[in-house]
Scaffold this motif. Structure first.
Motif, mmCIF file in Angstrom:
data_model
loop_
_atom_site.group_PDB
_atom_site.id
_atom_site.type_symbol
_atom_site.label_atom_id
_atom_site.label_comp_id
_atom_site.label_asym_id
_atom_site.label_seq_id
_atom_site.Cartn_x
_atom_site.Cartn_y
_atom_site.Cartn_z
ATOM 1 N N PRO A 141 0.823 -1.202 0.000
ATOM 2 C CA PRO A 141 0.000 0.000 0.000
ATOM 3 C C PRO A 141 0.859 1.254 0.000
ATOM 4 O O PRO A 141 1.991 1.230 0.481
ATOM 5 C CB PRO A 141 -0.787 -0.106 1.309
ATOM 6 N N ASP A 142 0.305 2.289 -0.559
ATOM 7 C CA ASP A 142 1.010 3.562 -0.578
ATOM 8 C C ASP A 142 0.972 4.139 0.834
ATOM 9 O O ASP A 142 -0.085 4.347 1.410
ATOM 10 C CB ASP A 142 0.289 4.492 -1.557
ATOM 11 N N ILE A 143 2.156 4.404 1.354
ATOM 12 C CA ILE A 143 2.258 4.851 2.743
ATOM 13 C C ILE A 143 1.533 6.174 2.969
ATOM 14 O O ILE A 143 1.090 6.491 4.058
ATOM 15 C CB ILE A 143 3.746 4.951 3.138
ATOM 16 N N LEU A 144 1.382 6.948 1.889
ATOM 17 C CA LEU A 144 0.763 8.266 2.052
ATOM 18 C C LEU A 144 -0.754 8.201 1.950
ATOM 19 O O LEU A 144 -1.468 8.967 2.576
ATOM 20 C CB LEU A 144 1.300 9.237 0.995
ATOM 21 N N THR A 145 -1.237 7.259 1.142
ATOM 22 C CA THR A 145 -2.684 7.254 0.920
ATOM 23 C C THR A 145 -3.349 6.023 1.508
ATOM 24 O O THR A 145 -4.564 5.935 1.543
ATOM 25 C CB THR A 145 -2.989 7.294 -0.595
ATOM 26 N N GLY A 146 -2.539 5.057 1.970
ATOM 27 C CA GLY A 146 -3.115 3.840 2.537
ATOM 28 C C GLY A 146 -3.506 2.867 1.451
ATOM 29 O O GLY A 146 -3.319 3.143 0.260
ATOM 30 N N PRO A 147 -4.036 1.695 1.858
ATOM 31 C CA PRO A 147 -4.364 0.674 0.866
ATOM 32 C C PRO A 147 -5.585 1.067 0.062
ATOM 33 O O PRO A 147 -6.418 1.840 0.534
ATOM 34 C CB PRO A 147 -4.659 -0.556 1.732
ATOM 35 N N LEU A 203 8.866 -1.369 -12.015
ATOM 36 C CA LEU A 203 8.608 -0.990 -13.410
ATOM 37 C C LEU A 203 8.328 0.512 -13.509
ATOM 38 O O LEU A 203 8.810 1.186 -14.429
ATOM 39 C CB LEU A 203 7.401 -1.753 -13.963
ATOM 40 N N LEU A 204 7.559 1.027 -12.564
ATOM 41 C CA LEU A 204 7.253 2.459 -12.593
ATOM 42 C C LEU A 204 8.527 3.289 -12.466
ATOM 43 O O LEU A 204 8.721 4.278 -13.176
ATOM 44 C CB LEU A 204 6.293 2.825 -11.454
ATOM 45 N N ARG A 205 9.409 2.850 -11.563
ATOM 46 C CA ARG A 205 10.679 3.559 -11.374
ATOM 47 C C ARG A 205 11.485 3.600 -12.664
ATOM 48 O O ARG A 205 12.015 4.617 -13.053
ATOM 49 C CB ARG A 205 11.535 2.778 -10.382
ATOM 50 N N ARG A 206 11.571 2.428 -13.295
ATOM 51 C CA ARG A 206 12.356 2.360 -14.537
ATOM 52 C C ARG A 206 11.669 3.217 -15.615
ATOM 53 O O ARG A 206 12.325 3.885 -16.400
ATOM 54 C CB ARG A 206 12.493 0.901 -14.989
ATOM 55 N N GLY A 207 10.327 3.188 -15.635
ATOM 56 C CA GLY A 207 9.589 4.011 -16.601
ATOM 57 C C GLY A 207 9.913 5.482 -16.389
ATOM 58 O O GLY A 207 10.180 6.224 -17.345
ATOM 59 N N HIS A 208 9.928 5.929 -15.126
ATOM 60 C CA HIS A 208 10.234 7.331 -14.830
ATOM 61 C C HIS A 208 11.658 7.641 -15.273
ATOM 62 O O HIS A 208 11.922 8.677 -15.898
ATOM 63 C CB HIS A 208 10.061 7.602 -13.330
ATOM 64 N N LEU A 209 12.561 6.722 -14.978
ATOM 65 C CA LEU A 209 13.962 6.950 -15.332
ATOM 66 C C LEU A 209 14.133 7.088 -16.853
ATOM 67 O O LEU A 209 14.706 8.065 -17.350
ATOM 68 C CB LEU A 209 14.803 5.787 -14.792
ATOM 69 N N VAL A 210 13.588 6.145 -17.603
ATOM 70 C CA VAL A 210 13.787 6.162 -19.065
ATOM 71 C C VAL A 210 13.181 7.430 -19.667
ATOM 72 O O VAL A 210 13.815 8.110 -20.479
ATOM 73 C CB VAL A 210 13.152 4.906 -19.712
ATOM 74 N N LEU A 211 11.953 7.749 -19.252
ATOM 75 C CA LEU A 211 11.273 8.890 -19.880
ATOM 76 C C LEU A 211 11.875 10.225 -19.449
ATOM 77 O O LEU A 211 11.894 11.180 -20.234
ATOM 78 C CB LEU A 211 9.771 8.844 -19.583
ATOM 79 N N SER A 253 4.464 9.694 -13.444
ATOM 80 C CA SER A 253 4.851 10.623 -12.377
ATOM 81 C C SER A 253 3.704 10.824 -11.404
ATOM 82 O O SER A 253 3.901 10.898 -10.188
ATOM 83 C CB SER A 253 5.267 11.972 -12.964
ATOM 84 N N SER A 254 2.503 10.919 -11.954
ATOM 85 C CA SER A 254 1.344 11.111 -11.086
ATOM 86 C C SER A 254 1.204 9.898 -10.162
ATOM 87 O O SER A 254 0.968 10.033 -8.962
ATOM 88 C CB SER A 254 0.119 11.319 -11.974
ATOM 89 N N HIS A 255 1.403 8.708 -10.710
ATOM 90 C CA HIS A 255 1.281 7.503 -9.885
ATOM 91 C C HIS A 255 2.368 7.448 -8.812
ATOM 92 O O HIS A 255 2.121 7.039 -7.682
ATOM 93 C CB HIS A 255 1.356 6.269 -10.778
ATOM 94 N N LEU A 256 3.568 7.861 -9.183
ATOM 95 C CA LEU A 256 4.684 7.827 -8.223
ATOM 96 C C LEU A 256 4.705 9.066 -7.326
ATOM 97 O O LEU A 256 5.562 9.187 -6.452
ATOM 98 C CB LEU A 256 6.023 7.734 -8.975
ATOM 99 N N GLN A 257 3.821 10.002 -7.584
ATOM 100 C CA GLN A 257 3.800 11.292 -6.869
ATOM 101 C C GLN A 257 5.158 11.978 -6.968
ATOM 102 O O GLN A 257 5.722 12.452 -5.974
ATOM 103 C CB GLN A 257 3.402 11.096 -5.406
ATOM 104 N N LEU A 258 5.676 12.003 -8.170
ATOM 105 C CA LEU A 258 6.962 12.654 -8.441
ATOM 106 C C LEU A 258 6.786 13.704 -9.529
ATOM 107 O O LEU A 258 5.912 13.554 -10.389
ATOM 108 C CB LEU A 258 7.965 11.630 -8.985
#
Ligand code: HEM
Length: 503
Positions: free
Chosen positions: A32-38, A130-138, A170-175
């Motif tokens: 779960p996302d620590i900021l928004t909960g499950p 996968l999201l991390r790598r997606g953020h990195l590549v893009l 980015s929206s999903h990762l809150q970055l």
């Protein structure tokens, strides 16, 4: 970390090596996302354990295994576009003496990016890795694209195949949708030699790291990122000491105070080693190469003068997307380990008092706000509203937390909320040895900042005086003088020393 990736997305050979966990098993549940909960209906499997903050006992804020180096085949078009763009050795648009061939190569690659399909990100959301790598590549692709666009364009338009998935991820990762410290350091390394991690050596050796992705392909650039990576790994001992001190503070008896005293001295020693590791950057990274060839790639939307808005084309096609407000480039001010030290020792309110913003302007963000939270959705022709609105003043440190992985941000918030802060314990105690030990740790932080000022002088002020590139590069995030800002942080931290005690 590849065990976090859904098997259906992996090439067969990788999937074959994986331990299969049945879909109903609790380990297969998304964390779960620590900021928004499950999500609604899902059990909350989070605890306050370090794991939920993505902080590893052996590697700290770095992942314990080498980060994913390539996305599964579905997103191969992104990987190839980045790979080819980097291999083409595209030149920065403001690099003097460019040939027509250089310029044509850049235009050709930009056209290719514009022609990419808009790839879906739904399946990426099944895995943090996968999201991390997606953020990195893009984001690497984004900076390569933006910084090779012609200088006479009044605005910098990011085409939908790049902008839409980047904004969604980015929206999903809150970055923020820009290159961050985690894209260049935390998730940009591999082992030189494959050495299995053991109980005796549970983290990669500091000299066994290399970088996956570089703009220039130079050793200088790799060493620039690796010096921070080594600080992250060495900083793990600081995190362990902090944890031990928090446990002792909870007990709070005379023995606990003695232990805290010795841990504070140990912490001062570790901070001294971090200072040395930072100064060691001079061995592998040439200041002129850094200033002229590496640093300009990092520039975010707030570093250009005159300001040229970044326009994320196609933003209006997904109503859940918002106009980004935070678009500064990466810097080690986004390293959670340094923030953790400041916060744990109660030095952050001195080093980064809210008037020390590092900005010609104040910022829209706070550590608790979402990096993409702002105004209503706007059309693709609306420039990014970064510029010139009156906004509440937020310290540089708080603003840089918006650029950290959200679990690390949550860790820092957890640390800030410590019910028995060490500084209070020290100030309320009459134990002089304890106070001296505390001051030793603060002095070590001050020495770290002294060294940092020297580094900024060597890497930014010195080469800037030679005038090979615009004076613009002497500025820091937000556009004010970088050296003035880092000096002010250094000077402020002195205020955290307790009076009338030897350091
Ligand atoms: C060649 C190496 C380095 C250079 C040229 C450099 C440069 C800078 C600059 C210009 C800033 C101001 C922020 C901005 O306006 O963008 C900054 C901030 C900062 N940097 Fe570095 N830096 C270097 C290495 C490091 C390392 C290795 C660390 C620690 C991991 C670090 C930690 C920080 C921190 C914590 C800040 C925020 C200000 C503060 O709290 O002192 N830097 N750096």
């Amino acid at each position: 970390m590849s065990s976090d990736i859904p098997q259906s997305l992996l090439p067969q050979s990788d999937a074959g090596e994986m331990v299969v966990i049945s879909p109903g098993h609790f380990l297969a549940l998304p964390r779960p996302d620590i900021l928004t909960g499950p999500p609604a209906g899902a059990p909350d499997t989070s605890t306050v354990a370090a794991h939920d903050f993505d902080v590893d006992n052996s590697t700290g804020f770095m992942p314990p295994q080498p980060p994913l180096a390539r996305l599964p085949p579905l997103w191969e078009a992104w990987e190839l576009a980045l790979e080819d763009g980097l291999a083409a050795k595209l030149q920065l648009a403001d690099k003097p003496d460019q040939s027509d061939t250089d310029r044509n190569r850049a235009r050709h690659w930009q056209a290719r990016v514009r022609e990419l399909p808009v790839l879906p990100v739904t399946q990426l959301k099944e895995s943090e890795v996968l999201l991390r790598r997606g953020h990195l590549v893009l984001t690497w692709m984004l900076h390569l694209y933006i910084r090779t666009l012609p200088l006479d364009l009044p605005e910098l338009r990011i085409p939908p195949p790049l902008s839409i998935p980047l904004l969604q991820i980015s929206s999903h990762l809150q970055l923020p949708p820009v290159l961050t410290y985690s894209d260049t350091v935390l998730y940009n390394w591999a082992l030189i030699k494959h050495v299995p991690l053991t109980i005796a050596s549970p983290a990669p050796a500091l000299d066994n790291l290399r970088c996956n992705t570089l703009f220039t392909g130079t050793r200088d650039e790799a060493e620039f990122y690796l010096s921070s990576a080594r600080i992250e790994l060495r900083g793990v001992q600081a995190l362990s000491l902090m944890r031990a001190m928090m446990d002792e503070a909870f007990v709070g008896d005379a023995i606990a105070i003695q232990r805290i005293t010795s841990y504070l001295h140990a912490l001062a020693g570790v901070i001294g080693e971090l200072t040395k590791l930072m100064l060691d950057v001079r061995e592998g990274c040439d200041p002129n190469v850094f200033f002229n060839d590496i640093r300009p790639w990092f520039r975010g939307a707030d570093s250009d003068s005159p300001r040229r808005p970044w326009i994320f084309e196609g933003l209006e096609s997904d109503p859940s997307l918002k106009e980004p407000t935070e678009l500064s480039g990466p810097n080690a001010g986004q390293s959670a380990v340094i923030h953790a030290l400041d916060i744990f020792l109660g030095a952050d309110r001195y080093s980064h008092a809210s008037h020390v913003t590092g900005h010609g302007r104040s910022s829209s963000a706070s550590a608790s706000s979402s990096p993409s939270s702002t105004s209503s959705p706007s059309s693709s022709s609306t420039p990014s509203p970064l510029a010139d609105k009156p906004k509440p003043s937020v310290s540089f440190l708080a603003r840089m937390q918006v650029y950290m992985p959200r679990h690390h941000r949550a860790f820092l918030r957890h640390l800030s909320a410590d019910p028995r802060p060490i500084r209070n314990l020290v100030t309320e105690s009459s134990d002089t040895s304890l106070k001296e030990a505390y001051n030793a740790a603060i002095s070590a932080l001050k020495v770290f900042r002294d060294a940092h000022v020297r580094i900024v002088a060597i890497y930014i002020v010195g080469p800037g005086k030679k005038g090979a590139r615009p004076q613009e590069e002497q500025k820091g995030t937000g556009g004010t003088s970088a050296i003035t800002f880092v000096k002010s942080v250094r000077d402020q931290i002195q205020g955290a020393l307790l009076p009338d005690v030897e350091a």
